[in-house]
Scaffold this active site. Structure first.
Site, PDB file in Angstrom:
ATOM      1  N   TYR A 124       0.875  -1.348  -0.009  1.00 18.60           N
ATOM      2  CA  TYR A 124      -0.116   0.030   0.012  1.00 18.60           C
ATOM      3  C   TYR A 124       1.081   1.380   0.017  1.00 18.60           C
ATOM      4  O   TYR A 124       1.766   1.608   0.838  1.00 18.60           O
ATOM      5  CB  TYR A 124      -0.729   0.029   1.546  1.00 18.60           C
ATOM      6  CG  TYR A 124      -1.862   1.226   1.167  1.00 18.60           C
ATOM      7  CD1 TYR A 124      -2.825   1.301   0.350  1.00 18.60           C
ATOM      8  CD2 TYR A 124      -1.582   2.458   1.887  1.00 18.60           C
ATOM      9  CE1 TYR A 124      -3.887   2.348   0.168  1.00 18.60           C
ATOM     10  CE2 TYR A 124      -2.279   3.507   1.697  1.00 18.60           C
ATOM     11  CZ  TYR A 124      -3.480   3.623   1.025  1.00 18.60           C
ATOM     12  OH  TYR A 124      -4.230   4.242   0.818  1.00 18.60           O
ATOM     13  N   GLN A 186     -10.617   0.748   1.196  1.00 15.36           N
ATOM     14  CA  GLN A 186     -11.247  -0.164   0.292  1.00 15.36           C
ATOM     15  C   GLN A 186      -9.907  -0.908  -0.367  1.00 15.36           C
ATOM     16  O   GLN A 186     -10.029  -2.106  -0.930  1.00 15.36           O
ATOM     17  CB  GLN A 186     -11.734   0.418  -0.803  1.00 15.36           C
ATOM     18  CG  GLN A 186     -11.219   1.749  -1.475  1.00 15.36           C
ATOM     19  CD  GLN A 186     -11.183   3.114  -0.716  1.00 15.36           C
ATOM     20  OE1 GLN A 186     -11.497   3.058   0.375  1.00 15.36           O
ATOM     21  NE2 GLN A 186     -11.321   4.099  -1.520  1.00 15.36           N
ATOM     22  N   ASN A 209      -2.703   6.339   6.739  1.00  8.99           N
ATOM     23  CA  ASN A 209      -3.412   7.173   7.993  1.00  8.99           C
ATOM     24  C   ASN A 209      -4.008   6.113   8.773  1.00  8.99           C
ATOM     25  O   ASN A 209      -4.182   4.605   8.891  1.00  8.99           O
ATOM     26  CB  ASN A 209      -4.325   8.093   7.270  1.00  8.99           C
ATOM     27  CG  ASN A 209      -5.439   7.346   6.464  1.00  8.99           C
ATOM     28  OD1 ASN A 209      -5.693   6.205   6.694  1.00  8.99           O
ATOM     29  ND2 ASN A 209      -6.076   8.096   5.620  1.00  8.99           N
ATOM     30  N   SER A 233       4.233   9.025  12.161  1.00  9.21           N
ATOM     31  CA  SER A 233       5.772   8.959  12.067  1.00  9.21           C
ATOM     32  C   SER A 233       6.374   9.608  13.465  1.00  9.21           C
ATOM     33  O   SER A 233       5.675  10.510  13.959  1.00  9.21           O
ATOM     34  CB  SER A 233       6.223   9.822  10.847  1.00  9.21           C
ATOM     35  OG  SER A 233       7.847   9.836  10.745  1.00  9.21           O
ATOM     36  N   GLN A 255      10.382  15.521  10.242  1.00  4.34           N
ATOM     37  CA  GLN A 255       9.223  14.506  10.328  1.00  4.34           C
ATOM     38  C   GLN A 255       8.020  15.186  10.836  1.00  4.34           C
ATOM     39  O   GLN A 255       7.069  14.546  10.519  1.00  4.34           O
ATOM     40  CB  GLN A 255       9.809  13.677  11.788  1.00  4.34           C
ATOM     41  CG  GLN A 255      10.975  12.705  11.556  1.00  4.34           C
ATOM     42  CD  GLN A 255      10.430  11.805  10.435  1.00  4.34           C
ATOM     43  OE1 GLN A 255       9.691  10.756  10.698  1.00  4.34           O
ATOM     44  NE2 GLN A 255      11.088  11.868   9.319  1.00  4.34           N
ATOM     45  N   HIS A 258       5.485  15.422   8.120  1.00  4.38           N
ATOM     46  CA  HIS A 258       4.516  14.050   7.685  1.00  4.38           C
ATOM     47  C   HIS A 258       2.970  14.506   8.034  1.00  4.38           C
ATOM     48  O   HIS A 258       2.450  14.049   7.084  1.00  4.38           O
ATOM     49  CB  HIS A 258       5.209  13.099   8.299  1.00  4.38           C
ATOM     50  CG  HIS A 258       6.299  12.458   7.713  1.00  4.38           C
ATOM     51  ND1 HIS A 258       5.969  11.798   6.283  1.00  4.38           N
ATOM     52  CD2 HIS A 258       7.282  12.066   7.938  1.00  4.38           C
ATOM     53  CE1 HIS A 258       7.044  11.191   6.097  1.00  4.38           C
ATOM     54  NE2 HIS A 258       8.083  11.214   6.654  1.00  4.38           N
ATOM     55  N   GLU A 322      10.694   5.148  16.496  1.00  2.00           N
ATOM     56  CA  GLU A 322      11.029   4.847  15.211  1.00  2.00           C
ATOM     57  C   GLU A 322      12.218   5.285  14.580  1.00  2.00           C
ATOM     58  O   GLU A 322      13.005   4.306  13.960  1.00  2.00           O
ATOM     59  CB  GLU A 322       9.772   5.391  14.363  1.00  2.00           C
ATOM     60  CG  GLU A 322       9.623   4.880  13.028  1.00  2.00           C
ATOM     61  CD  GLU A 322       8.786   5.689  11.907  1.00  2.00           C
ATOM     62  OE1 GLU A 322       8.535   5.403  11.079  1.00  2.00           O
ATOM     63  OE2 GLU A 322       8.027   6.918  12.531  1.00  2.00           O
ATOM     64  N   HIS A 323      12.475   6.582  14.569  1.00  2.00           N
ATOM     65  CA  HIS A 323      13.789   6.964  13.985  1.00  2.00           C
ATOM     66  C   HIS A 323      14.512   7.578  15.328  1.00  2.00           C
ATOM     67  O   HIS A 323      13.979   8.358  16.023  1.00  2.00           O
ATOM     68  CB  HIS A 323      13.638   8.194  13.196  1.00  2.00           C
ATOM     69  CG  HIS A 323      12.714   7.864  11.925  1.00  2.00           C
ATOM     70  ND1 HIS A 323      11.626   8.298  12.010  1.00  2.00           N
ATOM     71  CD2 HIS A 323      13.041   7.156  10.853  1.00  2.00           C
ATOM     72  CE1 HIS A 323      11.007   7.587  10.711  1.00  2.00           C
ATOM     73  NE2 HIS A 323      11.859   6.929  10.233  1.00  2.00           N
ATOM     74  N   ASP A 356      15.362   7.496   4.786  1.00  2.00           N
ATOM     75  CA  ASP A 356      14.089   7.918   4.049  1.00  2.00           C
ATOM     76  C   ASP A 356      14.071   7.619   2.567  1.00  2.00           C
ATOM     77  O   ASP A 356      13.248   6.783   2.114  1.00  2.00           O
ATOM     78  CB  ASP A 356      13.398   9.217   4.291  1.00  2.00           C
ATOM     79  CG  ASP A 356      12.485   9.233   5.437  1.00  2.00           C
ATOM     80  OD1 ASP A 356      12.307   8.227   6.315  1.00  2.00           O
ATOM     81  OD2 ASP A 356      11.698  10.224   5.949  1.00  2.00           O
ATOM     82  N   GLU A 410       3.410 -36.980  29.212  1.00  3.23           N
ATOM     83  CA  GLU A 410       2.298 -36.335  28.691  1.00  3.23           C
ATOM     84  C   GLU A 410       1.059 -36.773  28.293  1.00  3.23           C
ATOM     85  O   GLU A 410      -0.052 -36.321  28.003  1.00  3.23           O
ATOM     86  CB  GLU A 410       2.723 -35.504  27.450  1.00  3.23           C
ATOM     87  CG  GLU A 410       3.724 -34.374  27.626  1.00  3.23           C
ATOM     88  CD  GLU A 410       4.191 -33.562  26.507  1.00  3.23           C
ATOM     89  OE1 GLU A 410       4.660 -32.468  26.723  1.00  3.23           O
ATOM     90  OE2 GLU A 410       3.786 -33.657  25.374  1.00  3.23           O
ATOM     91  N   HIS A 415       1.415 -40.780  20.128  1.00  2.00           N
ATOM     92  CA  HIS A 415       2.686 -40.362  20.005  1.00  2.00           C
ATOM     93  C   HIS A 415       3.696 -41.393  20.407  1.00  2.00           C
ATOM     94  O   HIS A 415       4.758 -41.527  19.492  1.00  2.00           O
ATOM     95  CB  HIS A 415       2.994 -39.095  20.910  1.00  2.00           C
ATOM     96  CG  HIS A 415       2.234 -37.687  20.262  1.00  2.00           C
ATOM     97  ND1 HIS A 415       0.943 -37.838  20.162  1.00  2.00           N
ATOM     98  CD2 HIS A 415       3.000 -36.732  19.814  1.00  2.00           C
ATOM     99  CE1 HIS A 415       0.648 -36.444  19.619  1.00  2.00           C
ATOM    100  NE2 HIS A 415       1.775 -35.692  19.339  1.00  2.00           N
TER     101      HIS A 415
END
Length: 426
Positions: A124, A186, A209, A233, A255, A258, A322-323, A356, A410, A415
Site C-alpha cells: 500500500y 477499500q 493514515n 511518524s 518528521q 509528515h 521509530e527514528h 527515508d 504427557e 505419539h
C-alpha cells in the site's frame, strides 16, 4: 515545543505518550467497507473510491500505456535519483539474504531450515498530499530479492483518476507486477478478500493514515498477515554541545511535516542548547510549504533537558523511537546500551532523510513503541522459513527412547506408539 527539564522518572510515561489515533466509529466504518467488498467486489471498490477519493476511474488496474508513459512525465534528475536510491536499497537488502541452516543434532538425525518466499504480497502506497514513491522502492525491491512471485501495489488515484507518475515509474523499476488505482480502507479490503480485478494477497505492507492502519489490523483477523503495527511518524534526537542546532531542527521538522499527529522529541544534554533549538525553529518553520502541518506537530512535541547519560539512555529505550538521531561526543556509550529503536542515524552529517530515501536501509519501521518487539522491514519480512528433518535407523534408535518417555509423561499414547512401532521393527 513542550519544554521539560530533568524530569523525574515518574513523569516519563507522560513524556513518552504518543498522539492517540481517532477511533470513533473507525472500526464500524472498516467493517462496513470490508463487508461491501466481500459481497460486491469491484463495484464496491469503485463506489468507495468515488466517495472517499472523489475520483471516478474506468478500470481499477493501471494500463500498460499508463505504466510505459510514466517515465516521460517526471524529470531525468528524479529518474536518476530513484535509480541511485534503488541500487543502494538493493545492495543493502541483498546482503540480508538468509542462508540454509543444516545440523546433524545426533548421528542419524539431520535437521535443516530452508527459506521460501511469500508467494503474493500487497503493497500500500499513500498518494495524497505526499505521494510516497520512495516506499515503493523500500517494499518492492526486498520483495523481488526474496523471490515473491506476485507484487501487488494499491495506491489512491487523484481526482482525475490518475496515479502519480513517480509512483508508476518506481513500481516499474522495482519489479511490481500489478498496480491498482485504489486507496484507503477499500485498498486493504480488496487485498484481503480479492475482487474480480484485485487479487487476494498473503501479506500486506505499507504505511497509511488511521483508516489504513485500522483496516490492516482488521485484515489480520481475517487471515492476512501485515508487516507491523503502524502509527504516526516519530523521531527522537539526542544532542549535546557537539551537535549542530541548525541540523537538529531540520531533522525535527522533516518528521513534523509528515502530519499533524507526527511526534518529535529532542533530548538535549546541555541547557545552552535550548535557546538555540528554539531560535532555529522560529527561523526554519515559516519557510516550509507544509508549515501549518509541521507547526501543529511541533506544538505537541517535546524539548527535554537531561544531563545524565544513563537517564538519557533509559529514556530512549523506554520511548523506543521509530527514528533515533544520535549527535553526541560519547556515542559509543549509547550505541552499546541501545536496545529499542527502529533505525539509528549517527553524527551531524547523517540526516534521517538519508534513510527515508537513498542510503540503503529501509524506512518502513515500527512506531508507537513497537520497536521494543518489532524490526523494521527487511528480507525476512517477505520470507517463511521451513524446517526439514530426516532420521535414519541409527537416528531413531538414539532419540526414540527419549520420545517414548516424554510422550508417556504427557499421556499421549499414540505419539509414543509411533516411535515404539519403528523401534520394534529394527
Amino acid at each position: 515545543m513542550i519544554l521539560a527539564k530533568n524530569p523525574d522518572r515518574k513523569d516519563w510515561d507522560k513524556l513518552t505518550k504518543r498522539p492517540a489515533l481517532k477511533q470513533q466509529n473507525l472500526q464500524q466504518l472498516v467493517n462496513e467497507v470490508f463487508q461491501a467488498i466481500q459481497e460486491e467486489g469491484d463495484r464496491a471498490v469503485l463506489s468507495y473510491t468515488k466517495i472517499f477519493d472523489k475520483a471516478e476511474v474506468e478500470t481499477l488496474k493501471a494500463t500498460p500505456e499508463e505504466l510505459a508513459s510514466a517515465g516521460n512525465r517526471i524529470s531525468d534528475d528524479l529518474k536518476a535519483a530513484i535509480r541511485l536510491a534503488g541500487a543502494n536499497i538493493e545492495k543493502f537488502h541483498r546482503a540480508q539474504t538468509p542462508q540454509v541452516v543444516e545440523v546433524e543434532t545426533v548421528p542419524g538425525v539431520k535437521c535443516w531450515q530452508e527459506v521460501r518466499s511469500i508467494e503474493r504480497v500487497g503493497i500500500y502506497i499513500p498518494g495524497g498530499t505526499a505521494p510516497l514513491f520512495s516506499t515503493v522502492l523500500m517494499l518492492a525491491i526486498p520483495a523481488q530479492i526474496a523471490g515473491c512471485k506476485d507484487i501487488v501495489l494499491c495506491t489512491p488515484p487523484d481526482k482525475n483518476g490518475q496515479i502519480n507518475p513517480a509512483i508508476l515509474f518506481a513500481a516499474q523499476y522495482a519489479g511490481v507486477t500489478q498496480v491498482f488505482k485504489v486507496g484507503g480502507i477499500q485498498a486493504i479490503g480488496s487485498m484481503t478478500f480479492g475482487t474480480e480485478s484485485i487479487p487476494k494477497v498473503n501479506k500486506i505492507f505499507g504505511p497509511g493514515n488511521q483508516y489504513v492502519t485500522a483496516a490492516k489490523q482488521r485484515a489480520t483477523q481475517l487471515g492476512v498477515a501485515i508487516d507491523m503495527p503502524a502509527g504516526p511518524s516519530e523521531l527522537l534526537v539526542l544532542a549535546d554541545e557537539t551537535a549542530n542546532a541548525e541540523f537538529v531542527v531540520s531533522d525535527l521538522l522533516s518528521q513534523a511535516e509528515h502530519g499533524t499527529d507526527s511526534q518529535v522529541i529532542c533530548v538535549v544534554k546541555s541547557a545552552s542548547l535550548i535557546p538555540k533549538i528554539q531560535e532555529q525553529l522560529l527561523n526554519q518553520l515559516p519557510s516550509l510549504p507544509r508549515k501549518d502541518i509541521a507547526r501543529k506537530a511541533i506544538e505537541n512535541s517535546k524539548l527535554i533537558l537531561m544531563e545524565d547519560d544513563q537517564a538519557c539512555l533509559d529514556f530512549i529505550n523506554e520511548y523506543a523511537p521509530e527514528h533515533f538521531i544520535l549527535c553526541v561526543e560519547n556515542e559509543s556509550f549509547y550505541l552499546n546500551g541501545l536496545m529499542n529503536a527502529g533505525s539509528v542515524f549517527i553524527g551531524n552529517y547523517t540526516p534521517e532523510s538519508a534513510g527515508d530515501y537513498a542510503s540503503g536501509t529501509n524506512h518502513t519501521l515500527p512506531t508507537n513503541g513497537f520497536a521494543k518487539s518489532f524490526s523494521g522491514v527487511n528480507i525476512d519480512a517477505f520470507c517463511k522459513k521451513i524446517t526439514f528433518q530426516k532420521i535414519t535407523e541409527e537416528g531413531i534408535r538414539r532419540i526414540g527412547p527419549a520420545i517414548e518417555f516424554m510422550a508417556e509423561a504427557e499421556q499421549l499414547k499414540a505419539h509414543k506408539l509411533a516411535v515404539t512401532k519403528r523401534l520394534l521393527s529394527l
